[in-house]
Design a protein around this motif. Structure first.
Motif, PDB file in Angstrom:
ATOM      1  N   LEU A  77       0.757  -1.063   0.309  1.00 27.92           N
ATOM      2  CA  LEU A  77       0.044  -0.119  -0.186  1.00 27.92           C
ATOM      3  C   LEU A  77       0.806   1.251   0.431  1.00 27.92           C
ATOM      4  O   LEU A  77       0.446   2.204  -0.802  1.00 27.92           O
ATOM      5  N   ALA A  78       1.630   1.129   0.625  1.00 32.44           N
ATOM      6  CA  ALA A  78       2.542   2.495   1.004  1.00 32.44           C
ATOM      7  C   ALA A  78       3.852   2.943  -0.936  1.00 32.44           C
ATOM      8  O   ALA A  78       3.422   4.089  -0.528  1.00 32.44           O
ATOM      9  N   ILE A  79       4.648   1.444  -1.691  1.00 31.70           N
ATOM     10  CA  ILE A  79       4.909   1.651  -2.313  1.00 31.70           C
ATOM     11  C   ILE A  79       3.317   2.483  -3.350  1.00 31.70           C
ATOM     12  O   ILE A  79       4.207   2.743  -4.699  1.00 31.70           O
ATOM     13  N   ALA A  80       2.514   1.798  -3.533  1.00 28.08           N
ATOM     14  CA  ALA A  80       0.447   2.322  -4.149  1.00 28.08           C
ATOM     15  C   ALA A  80       0.826   3.623  -4.184  1.00 28.08           C
ATOM     16  O   ALA A  80       0.818   4.654  -5.048  1.00 28.08           O
ATOM     17  N   GLY A  81       1.198   3.975  -2.824  1.00 29.58           N
ATOM     18  CA  GLY A  81       0.731   5.498  -2.791  1.00 29.58           C
ATOM     19  C   GLY A  81       1.701   6.050  -3.121  1.00 29.58           C
ATOM     20  O   GLY A  81       1.397   7.382  -3.727  1.00 29.58           O
ATOM     21  N   THR A  82       2.701   5.907  -2.989  1.00 25.52           N
ATOM     22  CA  THR A  82       4.197   6.567  -3.137  1.00 25.52           C
ATOM     23  C   THR A  82       3.971   6.658  -4.394  1.00 25.52           C
ATOM     24  O   THR A  82       4.091   8.116  -5.429  1.00 25.52           O
ATOM     25  N   LEU A 249      -2.045  -3.412  -9.450  1.00 21.30           N
ATOM     26  CA  LEU A 249      -1.348  -4.832  -8.519  1.00 21.30           C
ATOM     27  C   LEU A 249      -0.880  -5.109  -7.259  1.00 21.30           C
ATOM     28  O   LEU A 249      -1.651  -5.699  -6.918  1.00 21.30           O
ATOM     29  N   LEU A 250      -0.269  -3.951  -7.220  1.00 18.59           N
ATOM     30  CA  LEU A 250       0.017  -3.884  -5.835  1.00 18.59           C
ATOM     31  C   LEU A 250      -1.177  -3.917  -4.902  1.00 18.59           C
ATOM     32  O   LEU A 250      -1.203  -4.346  -4.123  1.00 18.59           O
ATOM     33  N   ALA A 251      -1.910  -2.405  -5.585  1.00 17.18           N
ATOM     34  CA  ALA A 251      -3.435  -2.057  -4.040  1.00 17.18           C
ATOM     35  C   ALA A 251      -3.558  -3.136  -3.901  1.00 17.18           C
ATOM     36  O   ALA A 251      -4.881  -3.706  -3.384  1.00 17.18           O
ATOM     37  N   GLY A 252      -4.528  -3.562  -5.247  1.00 21.06           N
ATOM     38  CA  GLY A 252      -5.693  -4.575  -5.444  1.00 21.06           C
ATOM     39  C   GLY A 252      -5.459  -6.009  -4.832  1.00 21.06           C
ATOM     40  O   GLY A 252      -5.458  -6.904  -4.491  1.00 21.06           O
ATOM     41  N   GLY A 253      -3.678  -6.156  -5.281  1.00 23.46           N
ATOM     42  CA  GLY A 253      -3.427  -7.943  -3.969  1.00 23.46           C
ATOM     43  C   GLY A 253      -3.423  -7.364  -2.893  1.00 23.46           C
ATOM     44  O   GLY A 253      -3.489  -8.253  -2.020  1.00 23.46           O
ATOM     45  N   ALA A 254      -3.105  -5.942  -2.174  1.00 24.92           N
ATOM     46  CA  ALA A 254      -3.263  -6.184  -0.466  1.00 24.92           C
ATOM     47  C   ALA A 254      -4.742  -5.864  -0.188  1.00 24.92           C
ATOM     48  O   ALA A 254      -4.719  -6.518   0.653  1.00 24.92           O
TER      49      ALA A 254
END
Length: 335
Positions: A77-82, A249-254
């Motif tokens: 979530l943090a990488i996606a937010g960045t 991909l990142l946030a959907g997986g999270a």
């Protein structure tokens, strides 16, 4: 813009943040209804002979999957937010703008309430599919010989509201038992942490993280504006499409692994930016560490605040994140 931080200081701060995260992980493994001494936690993790069997079972079979999943979900979530804040050039942006949460929520409501015969193990996969489908729909509708941040935000808000209305309709007219089960998932929880969820999140998040890291210099250029980036040879539309795909991909997986968890994607980049500066080469690992630390601590608070009852971790992040969101708005009151 915040001035850059010297590389030696950046490395030191990232190392300290990683050490704090490791200590928080050990504390989360040790604290619970059945306390475990830290030395036994380390013994269970390293396979040290003489570690009590009870401590080994509690640490390795019950708590470790939850802590590892919290680390990965927080980092994702943090990488996606960045990436979203760089793409939108907006410090208040976060993955939910792409409709990821609302798409996953609608898919979860359809699976749990509308299709009761679907196995529970299929829920993360179908929720991830819903999040990805919503992201692609928003990007497709925003495309007019290219996309702009404003079009993505407006269409994201519109489709997100539509998906929210669909989920509300199902919750009003669906069977009470299934609706309650769906609402627990929608609150964001790590109670059902299992190793298959960890592997699933790694499969979706690792390639996306590599993609985001490879685009770190491009994200620095995007911050200067599309025209400047294009003038320096960047293929702006291609980079924007790659970032949106990686964020999905990142946030959907999270979200598929733990349900919608608010504010981690918004707060972690700001924490990391204060530690390592605005350059994305250092900001991305810094945000990942900060996001993982935030979620591990939030989950520990959720487990112990009303023990033996366990609160959804999404509730604690919302309670902690709301004041932080107000602080950001106050800080930018003159912008």
């Amino acid at each position: 813009m915040r001035p850059p931080v010297p590389p030696t200081r950046t490395g030191l701060r990232l190392s300290v943040l990683a050490l704090i995260l490791a200590l928080a992980g050990v504390a989360a493994l040790a604290i619970g209804d059945q306390p475990i001494r830290p030395v036994n936690v380390l013994g269970a993790l390293t396979g040290l002979e003489g570690t009590p069997a009870v401590a080994r079972i509690i640490v390795l079979d019950l708590r470790l999957p939850r802590i590892v999943l919290a680390l990965l979900v927080g980092a994702a979530l943090a990488i996606a937010g960045t990436a979203m804040q760089a793409l939108m050039r907006n410090p208040l942006a976060e993955p939910g703008i792409l409709g990821i949460n609302s798409g996953a929520a609608l898919a979860a409501m359809v699976v749990i309430v509308g299709l009761g015969a679907v196995p529970e193990t299929a829920l993360p996969v179908l929720a991830f599919a819903g999040a990805l489908a919503m992201t692609l729909a928003i990007y497709g509708l925003a495309w007019r010989s290219g996309v702009t941040s404003l079009r993505i935000i407006l269409i994201g808000i519109g489709l997100g509201s539509l998906a929210g209305a669909g989920a509300t309709f199902l919750s009003v007219f669906g069977p009470v038992a299934e609706v309650q089960r769906a609402m627990i998932w929608l609150a964001g929880s790590l109670n059902d942490s299992r190793w298959p969820k960890v592997w699933w999140l790694l499969c979706t998040g690792l390639p996306a993280t590599v993609m985001i890291a490879a685009l770190s210099r491009d994200m620095d250029l995007i911050g200067l504006g599309d025209d400047v980036a294009r003038g320096r040879g960047q293929r702006v539309q291609l980079v924007q499409g790659a970032i949106i795909l990686a964020v999905a991909l990142l946030a959907g997986g999270a979200v598929a692994a733990a349900g919608p968890i608010a504010f981690v994607g918004l707060a972690a980049p700001h924490v990391a930016r204060r530690l390592v500066g605005p350059g994305h080469a250092a900001l991305i690992p810094g945000a990942a560490l900060a996001g993982a630390l935030l979620l591990v601590l939030a989950d520990l608070l959720a487990r112990r605040a009303m023990a033996p009852a366990q609160l959804p971790v999404g509730l604690t992040t919302a309670l902690l994140g709301a004041p932080f969101f107000g602080y950001l708005l106050w800080k930018r009151r003159n912008d």
